[in-house]
Structures are given as C-alpha cells and as structure tokens.
Design a protein around this motif. Sequence first.
Motif, PDB file in Angstrom:
ATOM      1  N   ASP A 254     -51.259   3.718  24.242  1.00 47.65           N
ATOM      2  CA  ASP A 254     -52.000   3.623  22.964  1.00 47.65           C
ATOM      3  C   ASP A 254     -53.084   4.699  22.920  1.00 47.65           C
TER       4      ASP A 254
ATOM      5  N   ASP B  66     -42.275  -2.572  25.445  1.00 47.42           N
ATOM      6  CA  ASP B  66     -43.485  -2.086  24.759  1.00 47.42           C
ATOM      7  C   ASP B  66     -44.390  -1.416  25.799  1.00 47.42           C
ATOM      8  N   TRP B  67     -45.135  -0.425  25.342  1.00 47.08           N
ATOM      9  CA  TRP B  67     -46.126   0.159  26.247  1.00 47.08           C
ATOM     10  C   TRP B  67     -47.472  -0.529  26.036  1.00 47.08           C
ATOM     11  N   THR B  68     -48.460  -0.188  26.865  1.00 50.24           N
ATOM     12  CA  THR B  68     -49.752  -0.897  26.812  1.00 50.24           C
ATOM     13  C   THR B  68     -50.874   0.048  26.366  1.00 50.24           C
TER      14      THR B  68
ATOM     15  N   LEU C 286     -37.310   1.587  24.842  1.00 44.37           N
ATOM     16  CA  LEU C 286     -38.682   1.527  24.304  1.00 44.37           C
ATOM     17  C   LEU C 286     -38.632   0.934  22.900  1.00 44.37           C
ATOM     18  N   ILE C 287     -39.276  -0.188  22.694  1.00 39.60           N
ATOM     19  CA  ILE C 287     -39.099  -0.817  21.374  1.00 39.60           C
ATOM     20  C   ILE C 287     -39.820  -0.047  20.267  1.00 39.60           C
ATOM     21  N   HIS C 288     -40.789   0.771  20.634  1.00 38.15           N
ATOM     22  CA  HIS C 288     -41.451   1.591  19.605  1.00 38.15           C
ATOM     23  C   HIS C 288     -41.112   3.061  19.772  1.00 38.15           C
ATOM     24  N   LYS C 289     -39.880   3.299  20.154  1.00 40.72           N
ATOM     25  CA  LYS C 289     -39.408   4.670  20.341  1.00 40.72           C
ATOM     26  C   LYS C 289     -39.597   5.495  19.058  1.00 40.72           C
TER      27      LYS C 289
ATOM     28  N   TRP D 296     -46.916  -8.809  25.770  1.00 37.01           N
ATOM     29  CA  TRP D 296     -46.184  -7.649  25.244  1.00 37.01           C
ATOM     30  C   TRP D 296     -44.703  -8.008  25.147  1.00 37.01           C
ATOM     31  N   GLU D 297     -44.018  -7.362  24.198  1.00 38.99           N
ATOM     32  CA  GLU D 297     -42.574  -7.512  24.151  1.00 38.99           C
ATOM     33  C   GLU D 297     -41.956  -6.611  25.215  1.00 38.99           C
TER      34      GLU D 297
ATOM     35  N   ALA E  46     -44.379   1.180  30.097  1.00 36.73           N
ATOM     36  CA  ALA E  46     -43.591  -0.008  29.721  1.00 36.73           C
ATOM     37  C   ALA E  46     -42.926  -0.662  30.931  1.00 36.73           C
TER      38      ALA E  46
ATOM     39  N   TYR F 278     -36.130  -2.692  32.066  1.00 36.16           N
ATOM     40  CA  TYR F 278     -37.102  -3.430  31.244  1.00 36.16           C
ATOM     41  C   TYR F 278     -36.726  -4.916  31.148  1.00 36.16           C
TER      42      TYR F 278
END
Length: 318
Positions: A67, A61-63, A296-299, A57-58, A21, A45
Amino acid sequence: MTENQLDILKGVFYGQAIGDALGLGTEFLDKNQIAEYYPNGLSEYAQIVQDKHRSRWEIGDWTDDTDQFLCICDSIINSGEINEIAFAEELYKWFNGIPMGIGHTVYKVVSVPQFTLYPHKAAELIWKFSKQTNASNGAIMRTSILGTYEFWDYDKVAHNTEIIANVTHWDRRCVGSCVVLTLLISKIISESKFLTFDELCQIADRYDDRIKPFIEKSYTLAIEDLTLDETASLGYTLKAMSAGLWAYFKAENFEDGLLRVVNEGGDADTNACVAGSILGAKFGYKSIPKKYIDGLIHKDVLEEKLNNYIKRLNNSHI
Ligand SMILES: [Mg+2]
C-alpha cells in the motif's frame, strides 16, 4: 526504456506485491509455528491459514508494505517528482482510510499534528522520543520503487531514497538500508550489473557503521542463521535488508529465493517484499511464475499503477 529495463521494472513491482501477499502467510510466526501451519512449507497463496491475524486480508491480497509502495508511486505519478510533501499527503490519505497492518512508527509519525506540512520534522521528533533507538523496517518495506526512478543517476537515487525514507524514519540505519536496496536495483536497471559485496558495504558505511555487519551476515551465512523469526529483533530494518540481500547473493531463481525467505517467518511480509523486489529485478518479470502473478487479487490495480508510472517516466525523463 528498453524491453529489458521494462521487464526489470515490472519485476520490481510484482516481486514487491507477491512477496507481501505470500509473506503474510508466515508473518509473526516462528519456525516451529510454520512447521505446524505448513508441514510441507508455504508455497501457494491458497495454503495461507486464515487465523485471526491473516483473515483480515483476502487470500492473494498485499498488506501495508505494498500500500505504501503504491503511495510513493501515486505521489510520483501526480507530482512528477520526488517530493516529501506529495508522499506525505498520499500516506495521510491512506492512513485516513483503513490502514490495515500499519506499523507503530508510521502510525506515530503520521499522527503528529501538521504531519503533511512538516513530515521530516515529525519523523525526527518521533525518533528522538524513542531515545534515537527506533530503526524499524517501515521505510525499507516500501522503498524498492525508488530504485526504478531516475535510475541512471545514482546520486539522485540515493537522494530520492533519503527524502522518502525520512518522511517516517529518521534513523540512519533505516535510511542507509533503504539506499542499499535502491542502488542495488538501479544498478541492475541502468547497467545490467550487480553491485558487489564490497560496493554494498561502501554504500552502507556512508550512513551508519551498524549496517555492514548485516550485509556480511547475508553474504556468509545460511538463511536459517539470519534468525529472521527472532522475537527481539522482529521488525528491525537491518533484518529485512539482510533477508533481501541473502536472496540477492544466494538465490538461483525468483521462486526458490522468495520461498526460502517466506518460510523463515518473522516479519515475513516485509522481508519478502524486500527480497521479492530484488529477485524481480535480478531475474526479471519473465522469471516470475504465472501462478503468483495471477493469484494477486488486486493485480488489475497494480497493473494500472505500473502503466501510469511508466507513462510518467516516459513523459518526464527518458
Ligand atoms: Mg505488512
């Protein structure tokens, strides 16, 4: 697993995602561009410039790197083993969604008809089409998780890593660099010990004699001299490995080590995934500044997968 082992395992997951991220902020930039984008360096960030590439990406966010790390994770949770078909199916599902940031090699291999039935054959085919020259970093970027699986059995760790690397990357430099990474991590989890320079070179030499010079570079050179932002070698698996090993040998803590790698640019999200997962293992989850974890937005997604993975490890093996 002991408390300490869990802390290291968690450090690998979070180090991977945080490196990804934050590394996105300098991905594909050279040192001059980084100086323009981030005059005082990139360390948060929130600083990430939302240009054409990054605005897909926000912030936080990771890439694709993480994923695909999570595709390996899901394949283990669902199948209870390391299996190239199970991983290929997870990868194919991701590919059919919105696979943002997907690399050329993975794209080509996953596009081969019947990829999910014969992933290794597909990867070998694409490598042969490249005249056996393609050694991109699309396997090493996702592979740190395999250092945490069956970590007490080093032969198995190496074998598991080979199976998963070969789903998309057939070159021995790709496979060997992945095994260097995973054995380094498994040694830390299993015995709280750190593989030496010589031991890492011995592992590398089992795969390809072109790997060792990059271990030497990371051991002897300053990070600037790794030329991570050099256009001609951007995306080379041994460059990503050397970035991670530089952090392993030289960093004094998680944050400083990661930021040094991030601020070198090049394929920075991948370099920082490798470095972040190593630093997370070496210094532990407890050493990671809270701002990087909470940013991390998707923590919540990462935490859920991590918990399911730990449950699977506890049920199956330990
Ligand atoms: Mg990426």
